[in-house]
Design an enzyme around this catalytic site. Structure first.
Site, PDB file in Angstrom:
ATOM      1  N   ARG A  85     -13.132  13.144   6.931  1.00 40.69           N
ATOM      2  CA  ARG A  85     -11.804  13.766   7.099  1.00 40.69           C
ATOM      3  C   ARG A  85     -11.395  14.482   5.823  1.00 40.69           C
ATOM      4  NH1 ARG A  85      -8.373   8.995   8.100  1.00 40.69           N
ATOM      5  NH2 ARG A  85      -6.624  10.421   8.201  1.00 40.69           N
ATOM      6  N   ASP A 105     -14.365   3.244   8.770  1.00 38.99           N
ATOM      7  CA  ASP A 105     -13.310   3.979   8.062  1.00 38.99           C
ATOM      8  C   ASP A 105     -13.873   4.644   6.810  1.00 38.99           C
ATOM      9  OD1 ASP A 105     -10.493   4.681   7.291  1.00 38.99           O
ATOM     10  OD2 ASP A 105     -11.064   3.455   5.580  1.00 38.99           O
ATOM     11  N   HIS A 147       0.854  -1.197   0.000  1.00 41.12           N
ATOM     12  CA  HIS A 147       0.000   0.000   0.000  1.00 41.12           C
ATOM     13  C   HIS A 147       0.879   1.233   0.000  1.00 41.12           C
ATOM     14  CE1 HIS A 147      -3.999   1.760   0.674  1.00 41.12           C
ATOM     15  NE2 HIS A 147      -3.375   2.684   1.383  1.00 41.12           N
ATOM     16  N   SER A 189      -6.587   4.127   9.743  1.00 42.34           N
ATOM     17  CA  SER A 189      -7.396   3.999   8.531  1.00 42.34           C
ATOM     18  C   SER A 189      -6.780   2.969   7.569  1.00 42.34           C
ATOM     19  CB  SER A 189      -7.491   5.385   7.870  1.00 42.34           C
ATOM     20  OG  SER A 189      -7.966   5.294   6.567  1.00 42.34           O
ATOM     21  N   LYS A 235      -8.125  -1.441   7.061  1.00 41.51           N
ATOM     22  CA  LYS A 235      -8.505  -2.090   5.801  1.00 41.51           C
ATOM     23  C   LYS A 235      -7.599  -3.291   5.506  1.00 41.51           C
ATOM     24  CE  LYS A 235      -8.443   2.070   4.219  1.00 41.51           C
ATOM     25  NZ  LYS A 235      -8.535   3.412   3.742  1.00 41.51           N
TER      26      LYS A 235
HETATM   27  N1  URA Z   1      -4.961   6.410   2.988  1.00 38.57           N
HETATM   28  C1  URA Z   1      -5.939   5.859   3.756  1.00 38.57           C
HETATM   29  O1  URA Z   1      -6.482   4.794   3.454  1.00 38.57           O
HETATM   30  N2  URA Z   1      -6.287   6.512   4.895  1.00 38.57           N
HETATM   31  C2  URA Z   1      -5.712   7.681   5.290  1.00 38.57           C
HETATM   32  O2  URA Z   1      -6.093   8.211   6.315  1.00 38.57           O
HETATM   33  C3  URA Z   1      -4.702   8.248   4.462  1.00 38.57           C
HETATM   34  C4  URA Z   1      -4.337   7.580   3.308  1.00 38.57           C
END
Ligand code: URA
Length: 436
Positions: free
Chosen positions: A168, A161, A82, A183, A187
């Site tokens: 956000r 989230d 990621h 966050s 996931k």
């Molecule tokens: N990517 C995400 O999935 N969450 C965040 O808060 C920032 C970048």
């Protein structure tokens, strides 16, 4: 629950209890805490912060807000990758099929374009027919068959989230480091990966502009994921210039298909893919060290076999098999305009943030969540940072198909991103650090 109590506690610098966080997150996930109260709390957190215990509790409560996938039926270590987001960051599309080809399964849940940064899902959706909103069964079938599936976060995967992130984004409270970590990890943990390689971008093209913040976030990602038995290696990498020869959606897919077919392309992009992909091969247990992993990654990439795997995954997810011919023929956008050097000298900077914002103006990204993307909008770079250039020479070409009022603003922004100076540009590292 009395959310106002939590807001005033945070406003005065207090700490939230586990029970308070649990109830807040679970009630927010089902719409029983209104956005205006959560937004007020987020702003208080933005200024007062969260300590490690509070942050970890947010992570835990977010994971518990939805289902947790498991792919135990695939008897191998699952490894995901990621990125915190950047410009021209197409590494997932190259790395995933190569790593899958080496026998490491990748359950990849990716994101969309956000602010000035691009998103893997939007790039994938520029391949005609390809669907990223998969059911759990479709995701599992694709992963089992091809060792890789590309999916989007669904309503049942960390719903807290999904709502919190959207809020956000529109309240300028993305930059809360413990919530960024919670966050991302919520996931990744819910998608059922066993290990994770995090590409933490440093520079104005991403969300973290200095190395100190990036190191802090990396350490937190490694520490917190270990609590859930997910082994994470975080790599801090440069985002002071766009990555690769293109930025946009369809145009980036075309660049990736070419690299997968030939094993050759922009040297910085390929080096970064090898570092991240090699680390995944080490974590997946098919190589004994990251260096071996890097060599194995390059060997597979250069063999060209990962192209067929990428196409099989895409077709399994609905891509029209005739689409690949369109990429080969270089079919592009309805409009194109070259960006010319305004001076003689050295290309000192290609400012990534201006490129990202310019591309949003051309239609490659979104101003609000409901905006539709123009998949053909993008930019192709002819010159790299550090190259010598002469006045009037083409530096890049911009593409777009929709004639909107923001196109001229976008073209001006893109042109302004190229900074020419008389001295050669100083070199910058590609990889700053690794945290494990
Ligand atoms: N990517 C995400 O999935 N969450 C965040 O808060 C920032 C970048």
């Amino acid at each position: 629950m009395l959310v106002t109590e939590l807001i005033s506690k945070k406003q005065s610098g207090g700490v939230l209890t586990n029970a308070g966080i649990d109830e807040l997150v679970s009630e927010f996930a089902v719409g029983r805490v209104p956005d205006y109260q959560m937004a007020a709390l987020l702003m208080a957190i933005y200024f007062r912060g969260l300590d490690d215990r509070e942050g970890l509790r947010f992570l835990d409560a977010m994971i518990r807000s939805g289902e947790r996938l498991s792919f135990d039926s695939i008897p191998r270590r699952k490894v995901d990758k990621h990125s915190t987001g950047g410009i021209g960051d197409k590494t997932s599309l190259i790395i995933a099929p190569v790593v899958a080809e080496a026998g490491v399964p990748i359950p990849m849940i990716s994101g969309r374009a956000l602010g000035h940064t691009g998103g893997t899902l939007d790039k994938l959706e520029s391949i005609r027919g390809l669907r990223v909103t998969l059911t759990h069964e479709e995701f599992a079938r694709t992963l089992t068959k091809h060792y890789c599936a590309f999916g989007a976060q669904t309503e049942s995967l960390v719903p807290a989230d999904k709502r919190l992130y959207a809020l956000r984004d529109v309240t300028s409270t993305v930059a809360i480091p413990p919530l960024i970590a919670a966050s991302i990890l919520s996931k990744k943990i819910a998608e059922g990966t066993n290990a994770l390689v995090m590409d933490v971008k440093i520079g104005p093209g991403g969300f973290l502009t200095n190395e100190f913040e990036a190191r802090e976030l990396s350490a937190r990602l490694v520490r917190w994921s270990a609590e859930y038995s997910v082994e994470t290696i975080a790599v801090g990498t440069d985002m002071c210039e766009p990555l690769g020869r293109t930025a946009g959606n369809r145009i980036e897919v075309a660049e990736c298909l070419d690299i997968l077919a030939t094993g050759d392309g922009d040297a910085r992009l390929i080096e970064l893919c090898a570092v991240l992909g090699g680390t995944m091969l080490k974590l997946g247990g098919v190589c004994s060290s990251t260096d071996d992993g890097k060599n194995e990654f390059l060997r597979i990439l250069q063999s060209g076999t990962a192209l067929a795997r990428f196409q099989s995954i895409a077709e399994e997810q609905g891509a029209d098999p005739s689409v690949w011919r369109e990429f080969e023929s270089g079919e592009r956008a309805a409009n194109a305009q070259e960006i010319l050097a305004q001076d003689d000298g050295f290309l000192q900077e290609i400012r990534p943030r201006d490129i990202g914002l310019g591309l949003v103006d051309l239609g490659a990204g979104r101003c609000i969540a409901t905006d539709e993307i123009d998949p053909t909008a993008g930019i192709e770079f002819f010159k790299r940072r550090g190259n010598r250039v002469t006045r009037g020479e083409p530096l890049a070409r911009a593409y777009w198909s929709r004639s909107t009022t923001s196109v001229q603003t976008g073209l001006n922004r893109l042109a302004g991103a190229f900074v020419i100076g008389s001295a050669p540009a100083e070199t910058r590292p590609l990889v700053y650090f690794e945290t494990k």
